[in-house]
Write an enzyme that holds these catalytic residues in place. Structure first.
Site, mmCIF file in Angstrom:
data_model
loop_
_atom_site.group_PDB
_atom_site.id
_atom_site.type_symbol
_atom_site.label_atom_id
_atom_site.label_comp_id
_atom_site.label_asym_id
_atom_site.label_seq_id
_atom_site.Cartn_x
_atom_site.Cartn_y
_atom_site.Cartn_z
ATOM 1 C CB CYS A 101 -0.579 2.505 4.011
ATOM 2 S SG CYS A 101 -2.080 1.885 3.304
ATOM 3 C CG ASP A 102 3.126 1.205 4.448
ATOM 4 O OD1 ASP A 102 2.713 1.672 5.514
ATOM 5 O OD2 ASP A 102 2.844 0.065 4.044
ATOM 6 C CB CYS B 276 -0.929 -0.006 1.211
ATOM 7 S SG CYS B 276 -1.907 1.500 1.330
#
Ligand code: NAP
Length: 320
Positions: free
Chosen positions: A137-138, A134
């Site tokens: 997300c990261d 992701c």
């Protein structure tokens, strides 16, 4: 038909649209969120292809709106993770991890699909320690660092482009020499000076499992077999998804790739069980098509309930 009940599993565009339609048909649906509440759009940034938003809308905002709309018409949403379903007896029974049991006459399955891994071992072992599925997300954790993205589809290119906001360099590794992604995505990636490409190749290993962090990868050229070490700090895997259907194995017809087989709209092989969204669609896989099939599932379920004998048709779901 008033007050007949139906349970929907999954809270992505398919599940929430099924809930909206079922609620507006006075079926007072119960929706079980599932492990990834809101589904895949919660992991996206701007969604530019949802009709009606000429300037786009952020994925999480779109899901929050959909949920509020479904709730406005009487959908009850509960958190929960289903560990067992029994579809061989009526009413159907669903068991949640926390011990609750739910029974229902009609069921819409909208459990979606989850990101695929490389299945080389080291990628999973370093998940959360430099390997991710992701980017939104990261990505932030890789400011100024070199990283790789694996895959040649729209997801991989979208992630690669997005990650150039943070990374010093993004190397896209693809197993063929042509990309699967749409032309517009390809043009954008080719024009981005921070992205370079390694063609006809796969990741043979992510290092360093013993150290517990990503320090580099070993890339194998699939045409020559040659191995190449590349030093980097992160690996983003964007090679597609697997449908979330393990709960239904042996009870519903699944295709060779594990997708629920639907016929005549959203019907499964078990009368009263319907499937919508990515859990049954490996062709279109768009938020808008998932929502469309969620609408279809609610209408199919409503008609199914109407056709039941009166005493069964008026049965309600129960949560114990
Ligand atoms: P996809 O289109 O199925 O692409 C998966 C990519 O991963 C392919 O290039 C495939 O290679 C590669 N791959 C698969 N298994 C692999 C493995 N084991 N090792 C290495 N590479 C592997 O999946 P997606 O990119 O997630 O897209 C899914 C759907 O969502 C598509 O319909 C796409 O158009 C849509 N989408 C749209 C947008 C957008 O419009 N903004 C963004 C993201 C996704 P091959 O090409 O060799 O098969």
């Amino acid at each position: 038909m008033a007050d007949q009940h139906i349970v929907i599993i999954g809270s992505g565009p398919a599940g929430l649209t099924a809930a909206l339609y079922a609620a507006r048909a006075n079926l007072t649906p119960l929706l079980i969120e599932g492990v990834e509440a809101g589904g895949q759009l919660m992991l996206t940034t701007m969604v530019d292809n949802w009709p009606g938003f000429r300037d786009g809308i952020m994925g999480p905002d779109l899901m929050a709106e959909m949920r509020a709309q479904a709730e406005r018409f009487g959908t009850e949403v509960i958190e929960g993770d289903i560990t067992k379903v029994t579809l061989g007896e009526r009413p159907f029974t669903l068991e949640l991890r926390d011990g609750r049991r739910i029974t229902t006459e009609a069921l819409v399955i909208a459990t979606g699909a989850s990101a695929r891994w490389l299945e080389i071992g080291s990628d999973r072992k370093l998940a959360g320690h430099g390997v991710s599925t992701c980017a939104t997300c990261d990505g932030y954790f890789f400011k100024g660092k070199p990283i790789a993205v694996v895959g040649g589809g729209d997801s991989a290119l979208e992630e690669a482009n997005y990650l150039t906001k943070f990374a010093s360099k993004v190397t896209l590794i693809h197993r063929r020499d042509t990309l699967r992604a749409s032309k517009i995505m390809q043009d954008k990636a080719f024009a981005n000076s921070k992205i370079d490409f390694i063609w006809d190749s796969e990741i043979a290993e992510v290092a360093d499992v013993e150290k517990g962090e990503v320090t580099g990868i070993v890339v194998r050229n699939l045409k020559t077999g040659a191995l190449q070490d590349v030093s980097l700090d992160g690996v983003f895997i964007a090679i597609g998804h697997t449908p979330n259907t393990s709960l239904f194995e042996g009870q519903l017809d699944l295709d060779a790739n594990g997708y629920i087989v639907t016929r005549e709209g959203t019907r499964t092989n078990v009368p009263g069980v319907f499937a919508a969204g990515d859990v049954q669609d490996h062709v279109y896989r768009q938020a808008v098509t998932a929502a469309g099939s969620g609408c279809m599932a609610a209408i199919d379920a409503e008609r199914y309930l109407e056709g039941l004998p009166q005493d069964l048709g008026q049965a309600q779901h129960t949560v114990a």
